[in-house]
Write a protein that holds these residues in place. Structure first.
Motif, mmCIF file in Angstrom:
data_model
loop_
_atom_site.group_PDB
_atom_site.id
_atom_site.type_symbol
_atom_site.label_atom_id
_atom_site.label_comp_id
_atom_site.label_asym_id
_atom_site.label_seq_id
_atom_site.Cartn_x
_atom_site.Cartn_y
_atom_site.Cartn_z
ATOM 1 N N SER A 1 0.958 -1.071 0.124
ATOM 2 C CA SER A 1 0.224 -0.132 0.085
ATOM 3 C C SER A 1 0.904 1.315 -0.039
ATOM 4 O O SER A 1 1.945 1.454 0.609
ATOM 5 N N LEU A 2 0.581 2.378 -0.818
ATOM 6 C CA LEU A 2 0.982 3.436 -0.772
ATOM 7 C C LEU A 2 0.275 4.825 -0.771
ATOM 8 O O LEU A 2 -0.991 4.600 -1.058
ATOM 9 N N THR A 3 0.800 5.865 -0.546
ATOM 10 C CA THR A 3 -0.100 7.221 -0.675
ATOM 11 C C THR A 3 0.632 8.186 -1.340
ATOM 12 O O THR A 3 1.860 8.512 -1.431
ATOM 13 N N ILE A 4 -0.201 8.545 -2.216
ATOM 14 C CA ILE A 4 0.118 9.863 -3.163
ATOM 15 C C ILE A 4 -1.023 10.759 -3.014
ATOM 16 O O ILE A 4 -2.090 10.430 -3.262
ATOM 17 N N ASP A 5 -0.526 12.207 -2.607
ATOM 18 C CA ASP A 5 -1.479 13.136 -2.479
ATOM 19 C C ASP A 5 -2.509 12.948 -1.430
ATOM 20 O O ASP A 5 -3.713 12.937 -1.813
ATOM 21 N N ASN A 6 -2.184 12.306 -0.299
ATOM 22 C CA ASN A 6 -2.969 12.186 0.797
ATOM 23 C C ASN A 6 -4.329 11.033 0.428
ATOM 24 O O ASN A 6 -5.104 10.806 1.186
ATOM 25 N N LYS A 7 -4.080 10.253 -0.648
ATOM 26 C CA LYS A 7 -5.106 9.041 -1.091
ATOM 27 C C LYS A 7 -3.935 8.018 -1.086
ATOM 28 O O LYS A 7 -3.022 7.798 -1.470
ATOM 29 N N ARG A 8 -4.718 7.056 -0.492
ATOM 30 C CA ARG A 8 -4.128 5.689 -0.456
ATOM 31 C C ARG A 8 -4.258 4.635 -1.512
ATOM 32 O O ARG A 8 -5.481 4.765 -2.155
ATOM 33 N N TYR A 9 -3.479 3.856 -1.907
ATOM 34 C CA TYR A 9 -3.731 2.919 -3.178
ATOM 35 C C TYR A 9 -3.037 1.545 -2.657
ATOM 36 O O TYR A 9 -2.004 1.476 -2.237
ATOM 37 N N TYR A 10 -3.614 0.624 -3.143
ATOM 38 C CA TYR A 10 -2.891 -0.858 -2.998
ATOM 39 C C TYR A 10 -2.523 -1.152 -4.290
ATOM 40 O O TYR A 10 -3.013 -0.986 -5.281
ATOM 41 N N PHE A 11 -1.306 -1.832 -3.897
ATOM 42 C CA PHE A 11 -0.572 -2.449 -5.033
ATOM 43 C C PHE A 11 -1.053 -3.572 -5.377
ATOM 44 O O PHE A 11 -1.137 -4.516 -4.622
ATOM 45 N N ILE A 12 -1.269 -3.952 -6.849
ATOM 46 C CA ILE A 12 -2.023 -5.079 -7.390
ATOM 47 C C ILE A 12 -0.831 -5.797 -8.048
ATOM 48 O O ILE A 12 -0.735 -7.116 -7.552
ATOM 49 N N GLN A 13 -0.417 -5.456 -9.166
ATOM 50 C CA GLN A 13 0.633 -6.335 -9.895
ATOM 51 C C GLN A 13 1.205 -5.358 -10.791
ATOM 52 O O GLN A 13 1.038 -4.145 -10.837
ATOM 53 N N LYS A 14 2.630 -5.926 -11.138
ATOM 54 C CA LYS A 14 3.512 -5.172 -12.180
ATOM 55 C C LYS A 14 2.675 -5.371 -13.510
ATOM 56 O O LYS A 14 2.138 -6.333 -13.638
ATOM 57 N N LEU A 15 2.673 -4.289 -14.281
ATOM 58 C CA LEU A 15 2.053 -4.090 -15.563
ATOM 59 C C LEU A 15 3.243 -4.333 -16.807
ATOM 60 O O LEU A 15 2.855 -5.201 -17.715
ATOM 61 N N ASP A 16 4.174 -3.693 -16.491
ATOM 62 C CA ASP A 16 5.275 -3.275 -17.749
ATOM 63 C C ASP A 16 6.416 -2.785 -17.293
ATOM 64 O O ASP A 16 6.462 -2.336 -16.040
ATOM 65 N N GLU A 17 7.607 -3.154 -18.049
ATOM 66 C CA GLU A 17 8.799 -2.651 -17.704
ATOM 67 C C GLU A 17 9.648 -2.310 -18.892
ATOM 68 O O GLU A 17 9.647 -3.015 -19.921
ATOM 69 N N GLY A 18 10.247 -1.118 -18.867
ATOM 70 C CA GLY A 18 10.912 -0.481 -19.889
ATOM 71 C C GLY A 18 12.356 -0.308 -19.497
ATOM 72 O O GLY A 18 12.782 -0.856 -18.417
ATOM 73 N N GLY A 19 12.941 0.394 -20.309
ATOM 74 C CA GLY A 19 14.544 0.673 -19.855
ATOM 75 C C GLY A 19 14.735 1.518 -18.519
ATOM 76 O O GLY A 19 15.562 1.097 -17.674
ATOM 77 N N PHE A 20 13.940 2.400 -18.502
ATOM 78 C CA PHE A 20 14.074 3.418 -17.366
ATOM 79 C C PHE A 20 12.629 3.583 -16.693
ATOM 80 O O PHE A 20 12.739 4.549 -15.958
ATOM 81 N N SER A 21 11.650 2.862 -16.928
ATOM 82 C CA SER A 21 10.566 3.170 -16.460
ATOM 83 C C SER A 21 9.656 1.614 -15.989
ATOM 84 O O SER A 21 10.176 0.701 -16.681
ATOM 85 N N TYR A 22 8.976 1.674 -15.134
ATOM 86 C CA TYR A 22 7.960 0.625 -14.743
ATOM 87 C C TYR A 22 6.635 0.901 -14.630
ATOM 88 O O TYR A 22 6.455 2.148 -14.253
ATOM 89 N N VAL A 23 5.520 0.133 -14.833
ATOM 90 C CA VAL A 23 4.299 0.447 -14.730
ATOM 91 C C VAL A 23 3.636 -0.550 -13.836
ATOM 92 O O VAL A 23 3.691 -1.821 -14.067
ATOM 93 N N ASP A 24 3.019 -0.085 -12.809
ATOM 94 C CA ASP A 24 2.204 -1.063 -11.758
ATOM 95 C C ASP A 24 0.712 -0.577 -11.922
ATOM 96 O O ASP A 24 0.468 0.280 -11.849
ATOM 97 N N LEU A 25 -0.042 -1.574 -11.443
ATOM 98 C CA LEU A 25 -1.468 -1.681 -11.333
ATOM 99 C C LEU A 25 -1.626 -1.389 -9.711
ATOM 100 O O LEU A 25 -1.278 -2.240 -8.932
ATOM 101 N N LEU A 26 -2.560 -0.311 -9.637
ATOM 102 C CA LEU A 26 -2.916 0.196 -8.345
ATOM 103 C C LEU A 26 -4.477 0.098 -8.252
ATOM 104 O O LEU A 26 -5.030 0.208 -9.372
ATOM 105 N N GLU A 27 -5.051 -0.177 -6.936
ATOM 106 C CA GLU A 27 -6.280 0.157 -6.656
ATOM 107 C C GLU A 27 -6.676 1.111 -5.624
ATOM 108 O O GLU A 27 -6.052 1.101 -4.598
#
Length: 305
Positions: free
Chosen positions: A12-38
């Motif tokens: 779980s993580l917080t951005i802008d005072n809002k909480r999100y659950y980490f669900i799974q990794k979606l994608d991975e590039g050279g210098f970036s990652y994309v995760d699915l959050l709820e």
């Protein structure tokens, strides 16, 4: 916006005072990652793009991507929900929170059609193209160009509405090149940021005194239309074989025949894929042609020879 962050607990993580659950990794590039959050509060799914910023220049590029998202509020340009910069174990990361589009990219749709031995109906091509042009027209009207338009950078929602994404390569539409040093700078930048098989001819060998403008996007748009018609880009095979894409783009693109799509769509494709940028149309003209073709297009057009 987005200076508050804490990783509260595992998953779980917080951005802008809002909480999100980490669900799974979606994608991975050279210098970036994309995760699915709820989202904990709203139950919605989000895509968190994490860009690794190895130096000040990379951080500035990530900041530019954030600013490009913030410039536009358009149904065919992916919106930015929130963002923050994070320092983790001595490394800086830019976190961009974006809506999650479950259908995925236009490219993933084309791959599925190819796997099934199917094709994309002309009405569907025109529907998607209309949305891409609408988003692109807004970008061009604000004096910018996308510079990396390709099927993997177009998301499709459940209604087949296209959303332009990955705005990290965007910059001012009009670039005045004065001298060989500036030409080499632009050429090197394009080699890094503009995908080779969708890159406009004028970005391969940049002339010492020239003007690069938004019509680089029209060439790339033509490549996207070709990929919808034939389920692969016009220069994908050239690239895969290891041949010179820079050389291939200097020649007119030949539309494979016989072709089951209308003469109007074939003609529109040919108008965009002209190696001389001065002879390419503006996106507003392309949009008008698409609207005209949509009124004339048959309701069923599913088979290609």
């Amino acid at each position: 916006m987005g200076q508050t962050l804490c990783i509260c607990s595992r998953g779980s993580l917080t951005i802008d005072n809002k909480r999100y659950y980490f669900i799974q990794k979606l994608d991975e590039g050279g210098f970036s990652y994309v995760d699915l959050l709820e989202g904990v509060q709203d139950g919605r799914f989000y895509a968190l793009k994490r860009i690794l910023c190895h130096d000040r220049e990379a951080r500035q590029e990530a900041q530019t991507e954030v600013e490009m998202h913030q410039l536009f509020s358009h149904p065919n340009i992916l919106s930015l929900t929130a963002h923050t910069f994070v320092d983790r174990s001595g490394k800086s990361e830019a976190w961009l929170l974006l809506p999650y589009i479950s259908k995925g990219s236009l490219w993933s749709v084309l791959e599925k059609l190819r796997d099934k031995g199917s094709s994309m109906p002309e009405r569907r091509i025109l529907h998607i193209l209309h949305g891409i042009c609408s988003g692109l027209k807004t970008i061009h009207e604000r004096g910018y160009a996308h510079r990396d338009l390709k099927p993997t950078n177009v998301l499709l929602d459940e209604d087949d509405r296209p959303l332009l994404m990955d705005l990290g390569s965007m910059n001012k539409a009009r670039i005045e090149v004065r001298g060989s040093r500036e030409a080499m700078t632009v050429q090197d930048w394009a080699a890094q940021r503009c995908t080779i098989s969708y890159r406009a001819p004028e970005l391969f060998n940049v002339e010492s005194h020239c003007i690069i403008d938004a019509r680089t996007d029209i060439w790339s748009l033509g490549c996207v239309v070709y990929s919808m018609m034939f389920l692969e880009g016009p220069f994908d095979v050239v690239f895969q074989k290891g041949d010179s894409v820079a050389l291939a783009v200097q020649n007119s693109v030949v539309i494979p025949q016989p072709c089951s799509y209308s003469e109007g769509l074939q003609s529109l494709l040919s108008s965009m894929m002209v190696s001389n940028p001065q002879e390419r149309p503006a996106v507003g003209w392309v949009l008008d042609q698409v609207q005209d073709l949509r009124t004339r297009s048959p309701n069923t057009h599913t088979h290609m020879v």
